[in-house]
Design an enzyme around this catalytic site. Structure first.
Site, short mmCIF file in Angstrom:
data_model
loop_
_atom_site.label_atom_id
_atom_site.label_comp_id
_atom_site.label_asym_id
_atom_site.label_seq_id
_atom_site.Cartn_x
_atom_site.Cartn_y
_atom_site.Cartn_z
CG ASP A 71 12.26 36.59 22.06
OD1 ASP A 71 13.06 36.40 22.99
OD2 ASP A 71 11.96 35.70 21.24
CG HIS A 142 9.72 30.66 16.08
ND1 HIS A 142 8.87 29.67 16.50
CD2 HIS A 142 10.45 31.00 17.18
CE1 HIS A 142 9.06 29.42 17.78
NE2 HIS A 142 10.02 30.20 18.22
CD GLU A 147 5.46 32.01 15.74
OE1 GLU A 147 6.12 31.16 15.09
OE2 GLU A 147 5.00 31.79 16.87
#
Ligand code: GLP
Length: 249
Positions: A71, A142, A147
């Site tokens: 990410d 998460h 999430e």
């Protein structure tokens, strides 16, 4: 229900790092062209230090390895010291011989986020898929920035962060104030992560005990994104005693 998750419980965080680094070491020596997935956060820092040590002292080479990161904060360029590209350079890439063009971190300043995310997925496919992906876990369960509520088949996309995650990342370890934390990120999806041939999730400290218990002993549920790894055929959780303290047995 633990599903297929293999649990390794270590005495402390230092041992977690050694176990995790050893798994990547073994993979890379067996196949020098391995495609590995990487994570950020404070948990994997010691693992990266151990991989760097093995490169320096034990002849481990990453010259043929390709990497993909989970990410990146939306709005941060790679030169921002809180970006995940910067984190990876600082904690791993500059200490080993991985080639810069083989390191793939989503561009948080991409003009078209959807194209950036599709390109990321396509680059994983072109590389032949991920052999082993390292993961951390948030206090709310998460993984990457997926999430609670993220779908089991979700793909790389622009996501919003929960206040809990924003607060956890502004406790002084990374951002010093919640107002500085981007509200969105680009994140590999749960479906993207689940396609990795092997998964290795690390957790250390009592703050992760509830999330580990929910992921391992709880139901297969979007309420705890890490529980969506329960049916993966090759998933190992390496945790210390504190993170394991709320497991049922
Ligand atoms: C962030 C990252 C996650 C990471 C989590 C836990 O939210 N996007 O990939 O697992 O933090 O981080 P830490 O290891 O610092 O607790």
């Amino acid at each position: 229900m633990a599903g297929n998750i293999r649990l390794k419980i270590c005495d402390d965080a230092a041992q977690v790092a050694i176990e995790a680094a050893a798994m990547f070491d073994e993979l890379i020596r067996a196949n020098p062209d391995s495609v590995i997935g990487l994570a950020t956060g404070s948990t994997p820092e010691a693992t990266y230090a151990e991989i760097a040590r093995r490169h320096k002292e034990d002849g481990l080479s990453l010259a043929g390895v390709s990497s993909f990161n989970l990410d990146e904060y939306w709005g941060l360029g790679g030169d921002h010291d809180q970006s995940y590209r910067y984190f990876m350079q600082d904690n791993l890439f500059r200490h080993v011989d991985i080639l810069p063009f083989n390191t793939h971190v989503l561009n948080g300043k991409a003009r078209f986020p959807q194209l950036e995310c599709e390109g990321f997925e396509n680059r994983i496919l072109a590389a032949g898929g991920i052999d082993m992906w390292l993961l951390g876990i948030g206090g709310n369960g998460h993984i990457a920035f997926n999430e609670p509520g993220s779908g089991v088949d979700s793909r790389t996309r622009l996501v919003s962060l929960t206040q809990e995650t924003i607060d956890a990342n502004s406790d002084g370890r990374f951002f010093s104030d919640a107002s500085e934390v981007p509200r969105c990120a680009l994140s590999a999806g749960i479906g993207t992560i689940r396609e990795s041939r092997r998964l290795v999730l690390l957790a250390t400290g009592a703050k992760k005990a509830d999330a580990i218990a929910a992921a391992v002993d709880g139901p297969f549920s979007e309420d705890c994104p890490a529980s969506l790894l329960q049916d993966h055929p090759d998933c190992t959780f390496i945790v210390d005693r504190d993170a394991a303290s709320k497991l049922s047995n």
